[in-house]
Design an enzyme around this catalytic site. Structure first.
Site, PDB file in Angstrom:
ATOM      1  N   GLU A  26       8.985  15.783  15.698  1.00  0.00           N
ATOM      2  CA  GLU A  26       9.512  15.592  14.350  1.00  0.00           C
ATOM      3  C   GLU A  26       8.806  16.568  13.400  1.00  0.00           C
ATOM      4  O   GLU A  26       7.609  16.449  13.137  1.00  0.00           O
ATOM      5  CB  GLU A  26       9.260  14.160  13.883  1.00  0.00           C
TER       6      GLU A  26
ATOM      7  N   LYS B 166       0.880  -1.180   0.000  1.00  0.00           N
ATOM      8  CA  LYS B 166       0.000   0.000   0.000  1.00  0.00           C
ATOM      9  C   LYS B 166       0.910   1.221   0.000  1.00  0.00           C
ATOM     10  O   LYS B 166       1.433   1.630   1.038  1.00  0.00           O
ATOM     11  CB  LYS B 166      -0.874  -0.026   1.248  1.00  0.00           C
TER      12      LYS B 166
ATOM     13  N   CYS C 227      13.198  10.234   7.820  1.00  0.00           N
ATOM     14  CA  CYS C 227      13.068   9.808   9.222  1.00  0.00           C
ATOM     15  C   CYS C 227      14.413   9.918   9.935  1.00  0.00           C
ATOM     16  O   CYS C 227      14.461  10.203  11.127  1.00  0.00           O
ATOM     17  CB  CYS C 227      12.519   8.398   9.298  1.00  0.00           C
TER      18      CYS C 227
ATOM     19  N   GLY D  50       6.201   5.030   8.940  1.00  0.00           N
ATOM     20  CA  GLY D  50       5.359   6.216   8.963  1.00  0.00           C
ATOM     21  C   GLY D  50       5.394   6.888  10.317  1.00  0.00           C
ATOM     22  O   GLY D  50       6.398   6.820  11.032  1.00  0.00           O
ATOM     23  N   SER D  51       4.271   7.510  10.683  1.00  0.00           N
ATOM     24  CA  SER D  51       4.224   8.314  11.912  1.00  0.00           C
ATOM     25  C   SER D  51       3.985   7.437  13.144  1.00  0.00           C
ATOM     26  O   SER D  51       3.491   6.302  13.031  1.00  0.00           O
ATOM     27  CB  SER D  51       3.109   9.342  11.802  1.00  0.00           C
TER      28      SER D  51
ATOM     29  N   GLY E 109       1.534   4.259  13.386  1.00  0.00           N
ATOM     30  CA  GLY E 109       2.271   3.029  13.706  1.00  0.00           C
ATOM     31  C   GLY E 109       1.646   2.290  14.879  1.00  0.00           C
ATOM     32  O   GLY E 109       1.528   1.062  14.860  1.00  0.00           O
TER      33      GLY E 109
ATOM     34  N   GLU F 201       8.744   1.170  11.653  1.00  0.00           N
ATOM     35  CA  GLU F 201       9.840   2.147  11.547  1.00  0.00           C
ATOM     36  C   GLU F 201       9.181   3.512  11.583  1.00  0.00           C
ATOM     37  O   GLU F 201       8.503   3.915  10.640  1.00  0.00           O
ATOM     38  CB  GLU F 201      10.618   1.909  10.247  1.00  0.00           C
TER      39      GLU F 201
HETATM   40  O1  TXE Z   1       2.029   9.558   8.078  1.00  0.00           O
HETATM   41  P1  TXE Z   1       1.188   8.229   8.230  1.00  0.00           P
HETATM   42  P2  TXE Z   1       1.681  10.910   7.306  1.00  0.00           P
HETATM   43  C1  TXE Z   1       5.971  11.272   9.983  1.00  0.00           C
HETATM   44  C2  TXE Z   1       6.347  12.716   9.657  1.00  0.00           C
HETATM   45  C3  TXE Z   1       5.104  13.223   9.006  1.00  0.00           C
HETATM   46  C4  TXE Z   1       4.041  12.526   9.817  1.00  0.00           C
HETATM   47  C5  TXE Z   1       2.695  12.401   9.178  1.00  0.00           C
HETATM   48  O2  TXE Z   1       6.600  13.410  10.841  1.00  0.00           O
HETATM   49  O3  TXE Z   1       4.983  14.615   9.088  1.00  0.00           O
HETATM   50  O4  TXE Z   1       4.569  11.237  10.023  1.00  0.00           O
HETATM   51  O5  TXE Z   1       2.813  11.850   7.864  1.00  0.00           O
HETATM   52  C6  TXE Z   1      -0.680   4.860   5.780  1.00  0.00           C
HETATM   53  N1  TXE Z   1      -3.743   2.095   8.846  1.00  0.00           N
HETATM   54  N2  TXE Z   1       6.430  10.341   8.967  1.00  0.00           N
HETATM   55  O6  TXE Z   1       0.362  11.432   7.719  1.00  0.00           O
HETATM   56  O7  TXE Z   1      -0.238   8.527   8.509  1.00  0.00           O
HETATM   57  C7  TXE Z   1      -0.612   6.046   4.843  1.00  0.00           C
HETATM   58  O8  TXE Z   1      -1.594   5.923   3.832  1.00  0.00           O
HETATM   59  C8  TXE Z   1      -2.796   1.679   7.979  1.00  0.00           C
HETATM   60  C9  TXE Z   1       7.651   9.653   9.277  1.00  0.00           C
HETATM   61  O9  TXE Z   1       1.880  10.690   5.868  1.00  0.00           O
HETATM   62  O10 TXE Z   1       1.900   7.425   9.245  1.00  0.00           O
HETATM   63  C10 TXE Z   1       0.833   5.947   4.348  1.00  0.00           C
HETATM   64  O11 TXE Z   1       0.932   4.924   3.365  1.00  0.00           O
HETATM   65  N3  TXE Z   1      -2.084   2.534   7.225  1.00  0.00           N
HETATM   66  C11 TXE Z   1       7.998   8.659   8.288  1.00  0.00           C
HETATM   67  C12 TXE Z   1       1.583   5.499   5.613  1.00  0.00           C
HETATM   68  O12 TXE Z   1       0.594   4.892   6.443  1.00  0.00           O
HETATM   69  C13 TXE Z   1      -2.299   3.854   7.364  1.00  0.00           C
HETATM   70  C14 TXE Z   1       7.468   8.670   6.941  1.00  0.00           C
HETATM   71  C15 TXE Z   1       2.254   6.633   6.402  1.00  0.00           C
HETATM   72  O13 TXE Z   1       1.262   7.552   6.783  1.00  0.00           O
HETATM   73  C16 TXE Z   1      -3.273   4.341   8.268  1.00  0.00           C
HETATM   74  C17 TXE Z   1       6.217   9.378   6.800  1.00  0.00           C
HETATM   75  C18 TXE Z   1      -4.015   3.405   9.031  1.00  0.00           C
HETATM   76  N4  TXE Z   1      -4.945   3.765   9.913  1.00  0.00           N
HETATM   77  C19 TXE Z   1       5.770  10.196   7.791  1.00  0.00           C
HETATM   78  N5  TXE Z   1      -3.269   5.697   8.219  1.00  0.00           N
HETATM   79  C20 TXE Z   1       9.203   7.843   8.475  1.00  0.00           C
HETATM   80  N6  TXE Z   1       9.295   7.094   9.567  1.00  0.00           N
HETATM   81  O14 TXE Z   1      10.042   7.815   7.589  1.00  0.00           O
HETATM   82  C21 TXE Z   1      -2.320   6.049   7.312  1.00  0.00           C
HETATM   83  N7  TXE Z   1      -1.745   4.936   6.785  1.00  0.00           N
END
Ligand code: TXE
Length: 482
Positions: free
Chosen positions: A383, A178, A287, A231-232, A236, A253
């Site tokens: 962050e 995804k 990240c 992700g966030s 997470g 992660e």
């Molecule tokens: O993250 P999300 P977002 C951090 C960074 C950023 C913040 C928000 O600080 O500003 O997170 O970013 C999917 N069930 N990082 O809103 O929501 C979503 O579609 C399953 C750090 O983009 O965590 C995407 O594919 N999946 C980081 C992925 O999760 C879900 C990289 C990341 O989205 C979901 C990105 C759910 N309920 C953001 N909701 C790093 N660690 O590198 C969303 N997603």
């Protein structure tokens, strides 16, 4: 203004076919440099996730019993195909994500390299033999988890695709990916390349869509056997909880707020370069960004003068122009970062440099440095995920260490010094999953990566990913004559 008919269309990839989502809906991704739509993408929802997971489950026996050397050959072919399309994929990535072309090219190469690295690993995943008494033969085998789900963020879409998918496939798992809704295009493209070189139908499925409608049904699917999430922290936690409810293997992660400690004995020119790369690469949307500069009082002024001079010379433009820094990924993220710029002013005063959005179309902000940032400020703890550096000063090793560890995150940490004893004491005492000495982002596809503390758990990259994508079976045989 692009009309719908000008836009390229991307569908889901399920069982080797390009298919539209059952509900027939599409969403648009936007070019962050122009704020204009760039592609129409079929929007997956739960029924589509069910179809993709079913395809991955259906083909699992075939793929997991494909001889490992054959899996390796196929992954090498994927790597070659990605490399042969490097420029086209990089151009797409730049338009989808906004990053400078050179960075996009390097991400595509990294993706190819992950496929190549894990192609080499595929036939070297073996177990142990365990000595017991003469009555027994005991050994372990490593088996794939089954259907794995990869939930990918928007900051390094192609890179993280390779990082998650290549080890999953190498070890005999099938995958449902995804991609992030902001940047789904290269995942669809690479799955098509994989089909072209002979990865069997159903082994690699891609379901673009939003987090709630597509990510959540995937990570909570009862037929998914392993979830890899980048992700966030809040998402997470949600993903982790739903995986655990199904007793599904999960690794997370999550972000970082990583310290970059600079000592007077460092090569200061190289430390300035490294600091710039650490926070401004990908406009700080990394990240493992070095977002907290912790600098010795004796060199602080000289170092910051040089840093500010170099920042003022940075070229900021659309990724296609291959500047030093491109735009942020989306309107939503631009709002988040500009809110932090405002907060930074309130907490730390006017920045040394930057602090504003650029007055042009697209989601551009200036590279920014806030000085005299205390650990209790939100800009030191949260962050920002943008080109915003906070600076704090130290005078002793103990103080540097305390500042470095004084956050809830623990993804990476860096130190610049010629004193190797000091570097290794820092490496020992810092609470982070990876330590850079004298170069930010040191390491490669071969080196394990993952977080301490709120930055997550589980390791990707290198051979550590083999553990993440396999489970151990122990076999114990009574060999006494019967
Ligand atoms: O993250 P999300 P977002 C951090 C960074 C950023 C913040 C928000 O600080 O500003 O997170 O970013 C999917 N069930 N990082 O809103 O929501 C979503 O579609 C399953 C750090 O983009 O965590 C995407 O594919 N999946 C980081 C992925 O999760 C879900 C990289 C990341 O989205 C979901 C990105 C759910 N309920 C953001 N909701 C790093 N660690 O590198 C969303 N997603």
């Amino acid at each position: 203004m692009a009309t719908q008919t000008d836009l390229s269309t991307y569908d889901l990839i399920i069982n080797g076919d390009s298919v539209t989502a059952e509900a027939g809906e599409y969403f648009e991704t936007v070019n962050p440099a122009t704020a204009e739509p760039f592609a129409r993408v079929s929007q997956a929802r739960e029924p589509d996730i069910d179809r993709a997971v079913a395809a991955a489950a259906e083909t699992f026996d075939e793929w997991s019993s494909t001889p490992p050397e054959e899996r390796g050959r196929l992954l090498n072919a994927v790597a070659d195909e990605i490399r042969s399309q490097q420029e086209r994929l990089a151009q797409l990535e730049t338009r989808d994500n906004g990053k400078p072309l050179s960075h996009a090219r390097s991400d595509v190469e990294t993706c190819a390299r992950y496929f190549e690295y894990y192609a080499g690993v595929a036939d070297k995943v073996h177990g142990d033999s365990i000595p017991l008494t003469d009555e027994y033969v005991d050994y372990t085998v490593r088996e794939p988890l089954g259907v794995t789900a990869q939930i990918i963020p928007w900051n390094l879409p192609t890179n993280i695709f390779g990082r998650s998918v290549a080890p999953a496939l190498a070890t005999g798992n099938t995958a449902v990916v995804k991609p992030a809704e902001q940047t789904p295009v290269t995942a669809v493209e690479i799955a098509q390349l994989a089909s072209k070189v002979g990865i069997p139908d159903g082994v690699l499925n891609v379901v673009p869509g939003y987090g709630r409608e597509a990510g959540a049904p995937l990570s909570s699917h009862s037929d998914v056997d392993g979830v890899s999430f980048t992700g966030s922290v809040p998402t997470g936690i949600e993903v982790g909880k739903s995986a655990v409810e199904n007793v599904t293997n999960v690794h997370l992660e999550l972000g970082g707020k990583s310290p970059n400690v600079v000592w007077p004995d460092a090569d200061l020119d190289s430390a300035v370069d490294s600091t710039m790369t650490g926070i401004f690469a990908n406009a700080g949307q990394v990240c493992s960004a070095g977002s907290r500069l912790i600098i010795h009082e004796d060199i602080k002024n000289e170092f910051l003068d040089e840093l500010v001079d170099r920042i003022e010379a940075m070229e900021i433009d659309a990724g296609e122009a291959d500047p030093d820094m491109g735009p942020l990924v989306s309107q939503e993220h631009f709002k988040k970062v500009t809110d932090y710029l405002e907060l930074g002013r309130k907490e730390a005063g006017d920045p040394l440099v930057g602090g504003e959005a650029l007055n042009r179309d697209g989601y551009f902000v200036e590279p920014t440095v806030f000085d005299d940032v205390d650990s209790d400020m939100r800009i030191a703890q949260e962050e920002i995920f943008g080109p915003v550096l906070s600076v704090s000063e130290f005078s002793s090793e103990a103080e540097a260490m305390e500042l470095a560890n004084d956050v809830d995150y623990g993804l990476v940490a860096g130190i610049h010094t010629q004193n190797m004893g000091r570097a290794h004491r820092f490496a020992r005492d810092v609470r982070a999953g990876q330590v850079y000495v004298n170069e930010w982002f040191a390491g490669g596809e071969e080196t394990p990566f993952g977080g301490f503390k709120q930055s997550g758990f589980g390791r990707e990259k290198g051979l550590a990913a083999v553990d993440a994508y396999t489970q151990i079976k122990n076999v114990c045989a009574d060999i006494t004559p019967k």
